[in-house]
Design a protein around this motif. Structure first.
Motif, short mmCIF file in Angstrom:
data_model
loop_
_atom_site.label_atom_id
_atom_site.label_comp_id
_atom_site.label_asym_id
_atom_site.label_seq_id
_atom_site.Cartn_x
_atom_site.Cartn_y
_atom_site.Cartn_z
N MET A 1 0.85 -1.20 0.00
CA MET A 1 0.00 0.00 0.00
C MET A 1 0.89 1.25 0.00
SD MET A 1 -2.94 1.05 2.74
CE MET A 1 -3.86 2.55 2.58
N LEU A 2 0.47 2.30 -0.71
CA LEU A 2 1.25 3.50 -0.82
C LEU A 2 0.44 4.68 -0.33
CD1 LEU A 2 2.73 2.84 -4.35
CD2 LEU A 2 3.89 2.53 -2.16
N HIS A 3 1.16 5.63 0.26
CA HIS A 3 0.51 6.84 0.74
C HIS A 3 0.92 7.99 -0.16
CE1 HIS A 3 -0.93 5.34 4.75
NE2 HIS A 3 -0.09 4.38 4.39
N ARG A 4 -0.05 8.71 -0.71
CA ARG A 4 0.21 9.74 -1.71
C ARG A 4 0.01 11.12 -1.11
NH1 ARG A 4 0.60 10.13 -7.21
NH2 ARG A 4 0.61 7.87 -7.25
N THR A 5 1.00 11.98 -1.34
CA THR A 5 0.91 13.38 -0.99
C THR A 5 0.91 14.18 -2.27
OG1 THR A 5 2.11 13.01 1.06
CG2 THR A 5 1.97 15.28 0.28
N LEU A 6 -0.19 14.84 -2.62
CA LEU A 6 -0.27 15.57 -3.87
C LEU A 6 0.42 16.91 -3.74
CD1 LEU A 6 -3.93 14.86 -4.98
CD2 LEU A 6 -1.83 13.84 -5.85
N ALA A 7 1.36 17.16 -4.67
CA ALA A 7 2.04 18.44 -4.68
C ALA A 7 1.21 19.44 -5.48
CB ALA A 7 3.42 18.29 -5.33
N PRO A 8 1.19 20.70 -5.07
CA PRO A 8 0.44 21.69 -5.83
C PRO A 8 1.04 21.88 -7.22
CG PRO A 8 1.80 22.74 -4.16
CD PRO A 8 1.86 21.28 -3.91
N ILE A 9 0.21 21.89 -8.24
CA ILE A 9 0.69 22.08 -9.60
C ILE A 9 0.46 23.54 -9.96
CG2 ILE A 9 0.38 21.40 -12.01
CD1 ILE A 9 -0.57 18.69 -11.02
N VAL A 10 1.56 24.25 -10.14
CA VAL A 10 1.45 25.69 -10.38
C VAL A 10 1.63 26.05 -11.84
CG1 VAL A 10 2.19 26.24 -8.06
CG2 VAL A 10 3.89 25.97 -9.85
N GLY B 1 21.71 -10.92 11.68
CA GLY B 1 20.63 -11.43 10.85
C GLY B 1 19.38 -10.58 10.85
N LEU B 2 19.38 -9.45 11.54
CA LEU B 2 18.22 -8.56 11.61
C LEU B 2 18.53 -7.26 10.87
CD1 LEU B 2 17.30 -9.01 15.38
CD2 LEU B 2 16.40 -10.30 13.41
N VAL B 3 17.49 -6.68 10.26
CA VAL B 3 17.65 -5.42 9.55
C VAL B 3 17.28 -4.27 10.49
CG1 VAL B 3 16.93 -4.03 7.57
CG2 VAL B 3 17.08 -6.53 7.36
N TYR B 4 18.27 -3.42 10.79
CA TYR B 4 18.05 -2.25 11.64
C TYR B 4 17.78 -1.04 10.73
CZ TYR B 4 19.53 -4.49 15.99
OH TYR B 4 19.62 -5.31 17.10
N VAL B 5 16.63 -0.40 10.92
CA VAL B 5 16.25 0.78 10.15
C VAL B 5 16.28 1.96 11.10
CG1 VAL B 5 14.50 1.83 8.67
CG2 VAL B 5 14.80 -0.66 8.69
N ILE B 6 17.16 2.92 10.81
CA ILE B 6 17.52 3.94 11.80
C ILE B 6 17.21 5.34 11.30
CG2 ILE B 6 19.44 4.86 13.18
CD1 ILE B 6 20.87 2.13 12.67
N GLY B 7 16.46 6.10 12.12
CA GLY B 7 16.21 7.51 11.86
C GLY B 7 15.33 7.77 10.66
N GLY B 8 15.37 9.03 10.17
CA GLY B 8 14.63 9.42 8.99
C GLY B 8 13.63 10.54 9.22
N LEU B 9 12.89 10.85 8.17
CA LEU B 9 11.82 11.86 8.21
C LEU B 9 10.49 11.19 7.96
CD1 LEU B 9 13.32 14.75 6.03
CD2 LEU B 9 13.10 14.72 8.51
N ASP B 10 9.44 11.66 8.65
CA ASP B 10 8.11 11.09 8.42
C ASP B 10 7.31 11.96 7.47
OD1 ASP B 10 7.09 13.25 9.87
OD2 ASP B 10 6.82 12.09 11.72
N GLU B 11 6.03 11.61 7.27
CA GLU B 11 5.17 12.32 6.31
C GLU B 11 4.97 13.79 6.66
OE1 GLU B 11 1.83 9.60 4.46
OE2 GLU B 11 1.99 9.23 6.62
N ASP B 12 5.14 14.14 7.92
CA ASP B 12 4.97 15.52 8.35
C ASP B 12 6.29 16.28 8.35
OD1 ASP B 12 2.21 15.20 8.81
OD2 ASP B 12 2.64 14.24 10.74
N SER B 13 7.34 15.66 7.76
CA SER B 13 8.69 16.24 7.71
C SER B 13 9.31 16.38 9.09
CB SER B 13 8.68 17.60 6.99
OG SER B 13 8.31 17.44 5.63
N ASP B 14 8.82 15.60 10.04
CA ASP B 14 9.41 15.59 11.38
C ASP B 14 10.53 14.55 11.41
OD1 ASP B 14 7.69 17.51 12.38
OD2 ASP B 14 6.18 16.03 12.97
N THR B 15 11.62 14.92 12.03
CA THR B 15 12.76 14.00 12.13
C THR B 15 12.50 12.97 13.22
OG1 THR B 15 14.27 15.74 11.40
CG2 THR B 15 15.24 13.85 12.52
N SER B 16 12.82 11.72 12.91
CA SER B 16 12.62 10.63 13.86
C SER B 16 13.96 10.05 14.28
CB SER B 16 11.76 9.54 13.21
OG SER B 16 11.75 8.37 14.01
N LYS B 17 14.09 9.75 15.56
CA LYS B 17 15.29 9.05 16.06
C LYS B 17 14.98 7.58 16.36
CE LYS B 17 16.18 11.86 19.52
NZ LYS B 17 16.94 12.35 20.70
#
Length: 581
Positions: free
Chosen positions: A1-10, A459-475
């Motif tokens: 499943m994908l989450h879509r954020t529509l950018a304004p088309i100017v 043997g485990l995949v560690y996924v570290i940090g990033g930005l979420d949909e609200d552009s908030d930084t996650s630790k």
């Protein structure tokens, strides 16, 4: 499943016909025949560059008449009946130097009260030796771009009706993805270029001619010549940013000593434990790919302009490696590819894998047109060639990739599309590299983030940090068990919030290390419940960590809006040994 954020088309979306009508000033689309890795197939595309444009209805060039000129001099027709996404896929049978060439009449155009003209395209692609005299078409094409070997450097010659054209402006796409617009001299020749890799080019000529095409009359014919070719010229690129490719140690990167950028980057710490490595990256870059294999550091692409500056010239497709066993070694240029950022490399089974990435399509000074790509390719150091693997189900960038056993894993990211908006990925994808018919399989993610990093520990995949949909930084740290598809959580990254944005990570001597924005290097504690400080390097983001002997190399990245060519080395082996006792 994908989450879509529509950018304004100017700005209104131009139809392809209108783009063609506007011509070169609007960066029109052209027909390029782009060979696949291995040289036995090629994609016929309609694009501004050498990558397929998903916005183009490829059927518009279905009537193009193409032929294959073999090394023996035979000419055979090429059919456009195998349509793939935004391209036709064609076979390139035979060995040695071959040329795909032909023509496409794209109709009569008229702008305002100007004379109506017939738009005629003449694509040409050389597979093999670009400087082979047999690759010249002569009277087989009314216009032609011809590669000329000038003492190991590349010049292009433009001829029309067999005669050189003086003063023609040739748009040249260099191997690093940047563009130049040299003009031809009285002999129809451009200036010389030294870069090694794949070139694309186009130019035009116009002539008075009265005629009729598909019921429409014209008074002029505009003929466009296109060229795609690979060169093995000396490994020095004409792009100023890459001029240090053959130096063992590039000029030291200026690193500010104080202050806080508006982006939140911390000041350089008073005490830095890391030391400068004898070599620097060939280009100051961030958001690039890097991996270690058989004693070499491999690096690909990245963003080579100031932060938040995007264009075809802001990214590179350069690919190179450095022998880490020889501290006086120079970077060796390897066959590159499309200009990309927001991707990574991973080494597995003696080969290097590259997945996805983001490719701008706009020229400098114009509105950003950013698109993620779905390409998945594999580099074989033994043959120095790329081959294609099954593409991602959807384009993806700002993600990361790892391998667990013989499985390639893609986590996080999003699909950037300048026309329809950005679609966030909420699935991790896996590909069985040992399968005879590998297919991508999804695993649901409990998070939606990009600008993250991943690594494999026990043997485990560690996924570290990033930005979420609200552009908030996650630790946050999320952990995937690929055997079961189950997720768990690990200890949050220490320090300020900025430390979660585009960190770098690696596993060294069975310990997991992470480098964060404030320059601190941490190791995951033995009980996997906390992060412990190991040392301090120069603050940076969107960089890479590479294990090397007793050290970890901290490679490239960005700091306060500027990219770094800096490679630092931090010794961690003594700490590992002490904790093991």
């Amino acid at each position: 499943m994908l989450h879509r954020t529509l950018a304004p088309i100017v700005t209104p979306v131009l139809t392809l016909a209108l783009v063609l009508l506007l011509g070169p000033a609007a960066h029109a689309h052209f027909i390029f025949v782009v060979p696949e890795a291995g040289g036995d197939k090629a994609k016929v595309i309609m694009s501004e560059d050498l990558t397929p444009d998903p916005e183009v209805k490829i059927d518009i060039i279905a009537g193009a008449k193409l032929s294959l000129l073999t090394a023996a001099g035979d000419v055979t027709p090429v059919t456009l009946d195998n349509k793939v996404e935004a391209a036709f896929l064609i076979d390139l049978p035979g060995q040695g130097t071959r040329v795909v060439f032909g023509s496409a009449m794209l109709g009569v155009r008229q702008k305002g009260d100007a004379k109506p003209y017939l738009l005629a395209y003449y694509p040409k692609t050389i597979v093999g030796d670009a400087f082979d005299p047999k690759a010249t078409l002569g009277d087989k094409s009314p216009v032609e771009l011809i590669p000329v070997n000038d003492g190991g450097k590349l010049r292009l010659k433009f001829v029309a009706a067999g005669k050189p054209v003086e003063g023609a402006e040739i748009t040249l796409i260099l191997p690093d993805g940047s563009t130049r617009k040299p003009k031809t001299d009285k002999d129809g020749l451009t200036e010389s270029f030294e870069a090694k890799g794949r070139y694309g080019a186009w130019t035009k000529t116009a002539e008075p001619a009265v005629g009729e095409h598909n019921g429409s009359k014209y008074e002029e014919v505009r003929r466009y010549a296109m060229l795609v070719m690979d060169t093995t010229a000396p490994a020095v690129t004409a792009a100023p940013a890459a001029a240090a490719i053959n130096t063992a140690k590039a000029a030291p990167q200026r690193i500010p000593s104080h202050g806080m950028a508006l982006s939140g980057m911390p000041a350089t710490p008073a005490k830095i434990d890391a030391v400068r490595y004898p070599a620097a990256l060939p280009i100051a870059t961030s958001s690039f790919g890097a991996a270690a294999l058989d004693g070499f550091l491999y690096y690909y692409g990245g963003h080579v302009s100031r932060t938040h500056s995007y264009s075809v010239e802001a990214v590179t497709g350069q690919f190179a490696r450095l022998n880490l066993a020889d501290k006086s070694a120079k970077w060796e240029t390897l066959p590159g590819g499309p200009g990309l950022q927001g991707m990574n490399l991973v080494a597995h089974g003696g080969k290097i894998y590259r997945v996805g990435g983001m490719a701008p399509r706009n020229f400098p000074g114009t509105r950003a047109q950013l698109y993620s790509v779905a390409d998945v390719v594999r580099f074989d150091p033994a043959t120095k060639t790329w081959d294609a693997l099954p593409s991602l189900p959807e384009p993806r960038s700002s993600h990361d990739i790892v391998t667990v056993g013989d499985t390639l894993v893609v986590v996080g990211g999003w699909n950037m599309n300048a026309q329809s908006g950005n679609t966030w990925s909420d699935t991790t994808l896996t590909l069985d590299l040992k399968s005879d018919k590998p297919q991508w399989k999804p695993i649901k993610q409990p998070f939606i983030r990009r600008a993250l990093i991943a690594t494999v520990h026990e043997g485990l995949v560690y996924v570290i940090g990033g930005l979420d949909e609200d552009s908030d930084t996650s630790k946050n740290v999320d952990i995937l068990n690929p055997a079961t598809g189950e997720w768990s959580t690990g200890p949050e990254l220490p320090g300020k919030t900025i430390n979660g944005f585009s960190p770098a990570a690696c596993v060294h001597n069975d310990r997991l290390y992470v480098s964060v924005a404030d320059g601190t290097m941490y190791v995951l504690s033995a009980d996997r419940k906390a992060w412990e400080k190991v040392g301090v390097a120069t603050p940076r983001i969107v960089h890479r960590l590479i294990p090397h002997g007793p050290d970890i190399l901290i490679v490239g990245g960005a700091m306060r809006g500027e990219n770094l060519d800096l490679i630092e080395s931090l010794t961690v082996a003594r700490k590992d040994a002490a904790e093991a006792k």
